[in-house]
Write a protein that holds these residues in place. Structure first.
Motif, PDB file in Angstrom:
ATOM      1  N   GLY A 308       0.786  -1.233   0.000  1.00  0.00           N
ATOM      2  CA  GLY A 308       0.000   0.000   0.000  1.00  0.00           C
ATOM      3  C   GLY A 308       0.814   1.278   0.000  1.00  0.00           C
ATOM      4  N   ALA A 309       2.108   1.178  -0.314  1.00  0.00           N
ATOM      5  CA  ALA A 309       2.969   2.364  -0.259  1.00  0.00           C
ATOM      6  C   ALA A 309       2.534   3.458  -1.216  1.00  0.00           C
ATOM      7  CB  ALA A 309       4.411   1.959  -0.563  1.00  0.00           C
ATOM      8  N   PHE A 310       1.926   3.080  -2.335  1.00  0.00           N
ATOM      9  CA  PHE A 310       1.485   4.071  -3.317  1.00  0.00           C
ATOM     10  C   PHE A 310      -0.009   4.359  -3.212  1.00  0.00           C
ATOM     11  CE2 PHE A 310       5.369   2.209  -5.052  1.00  0.00           C
ATOM     12  CZ  PHE A 310       6.103   3.357  -5.337  1.00  0.00           C
ATOM     13  N   GLU A 311      -0.653   3.818  -2.190  1.00  0.00           N
ATOM     14  CA  GLU A 311      -2.055   4.129  -1.884  1.00  0.00           C
ATOM     15  C   GLU A 311      -2.099   4.840  -0.536  1.00  0.00           C
ATOM     16  OE1 GLU A 311      -5.279   1.301  -3.322  1.00  0.00           O
ATOM     17  OE2 GLU A 311      -3.657  -0.080  -2.797  1.00  0.00           O
ATOM     18  N   LYS A 312      -1.548   6.025  -0.516  1.00  0.00           N
ATOM     19  CA  LYS A 312      -1.383   6.745   0.746  1.00  0.00           C
ATOM     20  C   LYS A 312      -2.709   7.088   1.417  1.00  0.00           C
ATOM     21  CE  LYS A 312       3.129   8.728  -0.443  1.00  0.00           C
ATOM     22  NZ  LYS A 312       3.881   7.889   0.510  1.00  0.00           N
ATOM     23  N   TYR A 313      -3.779   7.126   0.641  1.00  0.00           N
ATOM     24  CA  TYR A 313      -5.096   7.387   1.225  1.00  0.00           C
ATOM     25  C   TYR A 313      -5.521   6.251   2.149  1.00  0.00           C
ATOM     26  CZ  TYR A 313      -5.791   4.797  -3.102  1.00  0.00           C
ATOM     27  OH  TYR A 313      -5.664   3.897  -4.124  1.00  0.00           O
ATOM     28  N   LYS A 314      -5.003   5.046   1.936  1.00  0.00           N
ATOM     29  CA  LYS A 314      -5.305   3.908   2.812  1.00  0.00           C
ATOM     30  C   LYS A 314      -4.336   3.814   3.983  1.00  0.00           C
ATOM     31  CE  LYS A 314      -7.135   0.754  -0.768  1.00  0.00           C
ATOM     32  NZ  LYS A 314      -6.837  -0.497  -1.511  1.00  0.00           N
ATOM     33  N   THR A 315      -3.060   4.114   3.739  1.00  0.00           N
ATOM     34  CA  THR A 315      -2.008   3.776   4.690  1.00  0.00           C
ATOM     35  C   THR A 315      -1.444   4.965   5.465  1.00  0.00           C
ATOM     36  OG1 THR A 315      -0.359   3.947   2.910  1.00  0.00           O
ATOM     37  CG2 THR A 315      -1.325   1.777   3.318  1.00  0.00           C
ATOM     38  N   SER A 316      -1.979   6.161   5.229  1.00  0.00           N
ATOM     39  CA  SER A 316      -1.515   7.342   5.959  1.00  0.00           C
ATOM     40  C   SER A 316      -2.679   8.311   6.123  1.00  0.00           C
ATOM     41  CB  SER A 316      -0.376   8.030   5.187  1.00  0.00           C
ATOM     42  OG  SER A 316      -0.889   8.734   4.062  1.00  0.00           O
ATOM     43  N   HIS A 317      -2.404   9.437   6.781  1.00  0.00           N
ATOM     44  CA  HIS A 317      -3.427  10.480   6.923  1.00  0.00           C
ATOM     45  C   HIS A 317      -3.269  11.561   5.860  1.00  0.00           C
ATOM     46  CE1 HIS A 317      -5.183   8.822  10.459  1.00  0.00           C
ATOM     47  NE2 HIS A 317      -4.108   8.966  11.206  1.00  0.00           N
ATOM     48  N   HIS A 318      -2.497  11.273   4.830  1.00  0.00           N
ATOM     49  CA  HIS A 318      -2.181  12.274   3.805  1.00  0.00           C
ATOM     50  C   HIS A 318      -3.442  12.877   3.180  1.00  0.00           C
ATOM     51  CE1 HIS A 318       0.407  14.102   0.686  1.00  0.00           C
ATOM     52  NE2 HIS A 318      -0.604  13.876  -0.136  1.00  0.00           N
ATOM     53  N   PHE A 319      -4.465  12.071   2.975  1.00  0.00           N
ATOM     54  CA  PHE A 319      -5.684  12.546   2.310  1.00  0.00           C
ATOM     55  C   PHE A 319      -6.846  12.769   3.275  1.00  0.00           C
ATOM     56  CE2 PHE A 319      -3.289  10.514  -1.078  1.00  0.00           C
ATOM     57  CZ  PHE A 319      -3.460  11.386  -2.143  1.00  0.00           C
ATOM     58  N   ASP A 320      -6.609  12.627   4.558  1.00  0.00           N
ATOM     59  CA  ASP A 320      -7.699  12.671   5.541  1.00  0.00           C
ATOM     60  C   ASP A 320      -7.970  14.094   5.999  1.00  0.00           C
ATOM     61  OD1 ASP A 320      -7.473   9.959   5.240  1.00  0.00           O
ATOM     62  OD2 ASP A 320      -6.643   9.581   7.226  1.00  0.00           O
ATOM     63  N   GLY A 321      -8.705  14.836   5.191  1.00  0.00           N
ATOM     64  CA  GLY A 321      -8.974  16.225   5.521  1.00  0.00           C
ATOM     65  C   GLY A 321      -9.699  16.405   6.839  1.00  0.00           C
ATOM     66  N   THR A 322     -10.622  15.494   7.155  1.00  0.00           N
ATOM     67  CA  THR A 322     -11.391  15.633   8.390  1.00  0.00           C
ATOM     68  C   THR A 322     -10.599  15.191   9.617  1.00  0.00           C
ATOM     69  OG1 THR A 322     -12.417  13.472   7.977  1.00  0.00           O
ATOM     70  CG2 THR A 322     -13.632  15.431   7.262  1.00  0.00           C
ATOM     71  N   VAL A 323      -9.487  14.499   9.422  1.00  0.00           N
ATOM     72  CA  VAL A 323      -8.578  14.196  10.536  1.00  0.00           C
ATOM     73  C   VAL A 323      -7.737  15.429  10.841  1.00  0.00           C
ATOM     74  CG1 VAL A 323      -6.583  12.811  11.250  1.00  0.00           C
ATOM     75  CG2 VAL A 323      -8.517  11.715  10.121  1.00  0.00           C
ATOM     76  N   GLN A 324      -7.288  16.077   9.787  1.00  0.00           N
ATOM     77  CA  GLN A 324      -6.494  17.292   9.953  1.00  0.00           C
ATOM     78  C   GLN A 324      -7.340  18.481  10.383  1.00  0.00           C
ATOM     79  OE1 GLN A 324      -4.413  17.696   6.155  1.00  0.00           O
ATOM     80  NE2 GLN A 324      -4.153  15.465   6.089  1.00  0.00           N
ATOM     81  N   ASN A 325      -8.646  18.399  10.113  1.00  0.00           N
ATOM     82  CA  ASN A 325      -9.572  19.498  10.477  1.00  0.00           C
ATOM     83  C   ASN A 325     -10.823  18.918  11.130  1.00  0.00           C
ATOM     84  OD1 ASN A 325      -8.372  22.059   8.916  1.00  0.00           O
ATOM     85  ND2 ASN A 325      -8.226  20.275   7.547  1.00  0.00           N
ATOM     86  N   PRO A 326     -10.697  18.393  12.351  1.00  0.00           N
ATOM     87  CA  PRO A 326     -11.835  17.723  12.989  1.00  0.00           C
ATOM     88  C   PRO A 326     -13.036  18.632  13.223  1.00  0.00           C
ATOM     89  CG  PRO A 326     -10.048  18.095  14.559  1.00  0.00           C
ATOM     90  CD  PRO A 326      -9.487  18.385  13.205  1.00  0.00           C
ATOM     91  N   GLN A 327     -12.816  19.936  13.205  1.00  0.00           N
ATOM     92  CA  GLN A 327     -13.932  20.873  13.415  1.00  0.00           C
ATOM     93  C   GLN A 327     -14.946  20.789  12.270  1.00  0.00           C
ATOM     94  OE1 GLN A 327     -10.814  21.702  12.663  1.00  0.00           O
ATOM     95  NE2 GLN A 327     -10.764  23.289  11.078  1.00  0.00           N
ATOM     96  N   TRP A 328     -14.522  20.283  11.124  1.00  0.00           N
ATOM     97  CA  TRP A 328     -15.458  20.152  10.004  1.00  0.00           C
ATOM     98  C   TRP A 328     -16.567  19.148  10.305  1.00  0.00           C
ATOM     99  CZ3 TRP A 328     -11.362  19.432   5.520  1.00  0.00           C
ATOM    100  CH2 TRP A 328     -10.699  20.655   5.322  1.00  0.00           C
ATOM    101  N   LEU A 329     -16.308  18.215  11.208  1.00  0.00           N
ATOM    102  CA  LEU A 329     -17.274  17.170  11.520  1.00  0.00           C
ATOM    103  C   LEU A 329     -18.417  17.681  12.402  1.00  0.00           C
ATOM    104  CD1 LEU A 329     -14.753  14.289  12.318  1.00  0.00           C
ATOM    105  CD2 LEU A 329     -16.052  14.612  10.216  1.00  0.00           C
ATOM    106  N   GLY A 330     -18.159  18.793  13.126  1.00  0.00           N
ATOM    107  CA  GLY A 330     -19.178  19.330  14.030  1.00  0.00           C
ATOM    108  C   GLY A 330     -19.083  18.744  15.414  1.00  0.00           C
TER     109      GLY A 330
END
Length: 330
Positions: A308-330
């Motif tokens: 999964g090294a080239f599927e960073k959306y699965k194996t890292s928080h690189h694409f996790d916008g709501t992890v980096q910005n939890p306030q978006w969740l409410g």
């Protein structure tokens, strides 16, 4: 499902050219983008979709508008977007591009992040305002990537109440959800929906030449969606763009592989005229890959894909916008 069953399902989604287009000269027919059925919705959408994130990153807003209108003029009907893309600029720019009659050409989708009803409802209205429309064709709950996201979404006072109310109010025609992290979480979302007597119209997920090898949405989720007639929105055909960094496959090969799966649309990032022309060229000339061609692409990517090294959306928080910005969740 085996490859033959996938191919049969793909062919079943493809819409035959209209009699009018069939009667036109071959040079004109090459300018059309094939359409596919969107699950059981009764809608048809272009097999290639314009990704919303990349369309908000141009320094010059006018370039974004040219790309959006160029895609629509070229036959791409499916437009992807999200409340959180580029601090709302992706929706703002798309809204401007859809003036002057362009809204009628588009099957417009956006996504919201809120997990409670109040936050979700507020984001829905903000998205509609930015997009300069009274409704979207498809509204989706974004980034279902946590184990508890399905329960939160369907809880009393949860986001799904806002989505359903938006649909009843005419603000959204169809409802779906997206996620890029885990096939297991997608399956839980589908099962939780079923327990609440709800059926999604669409589901969006990564489908590409590397996903097939590692914690695969293609193997675990796609057959369920095909069986239930839910519209499949494929995304990250090039891993945005880490799969290309592996130097194992080309961009056209990535698009052709994803399009050969039983998906309604493959959403791809288009941030330049060159990328737009590439997507249009692949779509217009598309024919499903043969079983041997699929095996060849999977053989080329197998080693690089195994962890999964080239599927960073699965194996890292690189694409996790709501992890980096939890306030978006409410």
């Amino acid at each position: 499902m085996n490859r033959r069953e996938f191919l049969d399902a793909t062919l079943a989604l493809m819409v035959a050219p209209s009699l009018a287009s069939a009667a036109t000269p071959s040079s004109a027919k090459t300018q059309t983008v094939p359409r596919r059925k969107l699950g059981r919705t009764g809608q048809e959408v272009s097999c290639i979709g314009l990704g919303g994130f990349h369309i908000g990153k141009q320094k010059d807003e006018a370039e974004s508008l040219r790309l959006i209108r160029g895609a629509l003029d070229g036959g791409i009907t499916f437009l992807d977007n999200c409340w959180d893309y580029n601090d709302g600029q992706s929706e703002v720019r798309m809204g401007k591009a859809l003036r002057d009659g362009y809204r009628a050409k588009a099957f417009l989708m956006t996504k919201i992040d809120g997990r409670d009803k109040q936050t979700a409802a507020k984001q829905i209205d903000e998205s509609l305002k930015r997009l300069q429309t009274d409704h979207v064709d498809l509204l989706q709950l974004h980034e279902v990537i946590r184990e508890d996201d399905p329960d939160r979404a369907f809880a009393k006072g949860g986001a799904m109440e806002a989505l359903v109310e938006a649909q009843k109010a005419g603000k959204a025609r169809f409802l779906g959800f997206t996620g890029h992290k885990s096939p297991a979480i997608h399956l839980k979302m589908l099962e939780t929906a079923k327990q609440h007597g709800f059926r999604f119209d669409t589901v969006q997920m990564p489908l590409n030449v590397m996903d097939a090898h590692y914690d695969s949405f293609e193997k675990q989720v796609l057959p369920v969606l095909v069986r239930e007639g839910i519209g499949v929105l494929g995304m990250k055909p090039m891993g945005d763009p880490f799969i290309l960094d592996s130097k194992t496959v080309s961009a056209p090969e990535c698009l052709r592989y994803s399009l050969s799966l039983p998906v309604s649309v493959v959403i791809t990032g288009i941030d330049s005229q060159e990328r737009l022309e590439q997507a249009l060229s692949v779509a217009r000339g598309f024919k499903p890959l043969s079983e041997s061609q699929v095996k060849g692409l999977l053989a080329k990517t197998e080693k690089a894909a195994k962890d999964g090294a080239f599927e960073k959306y699965k194996t890292s928080h690189h694409f996790d916008g709501t992890v980096q910005n939890p306030q978006w969740l409410g």
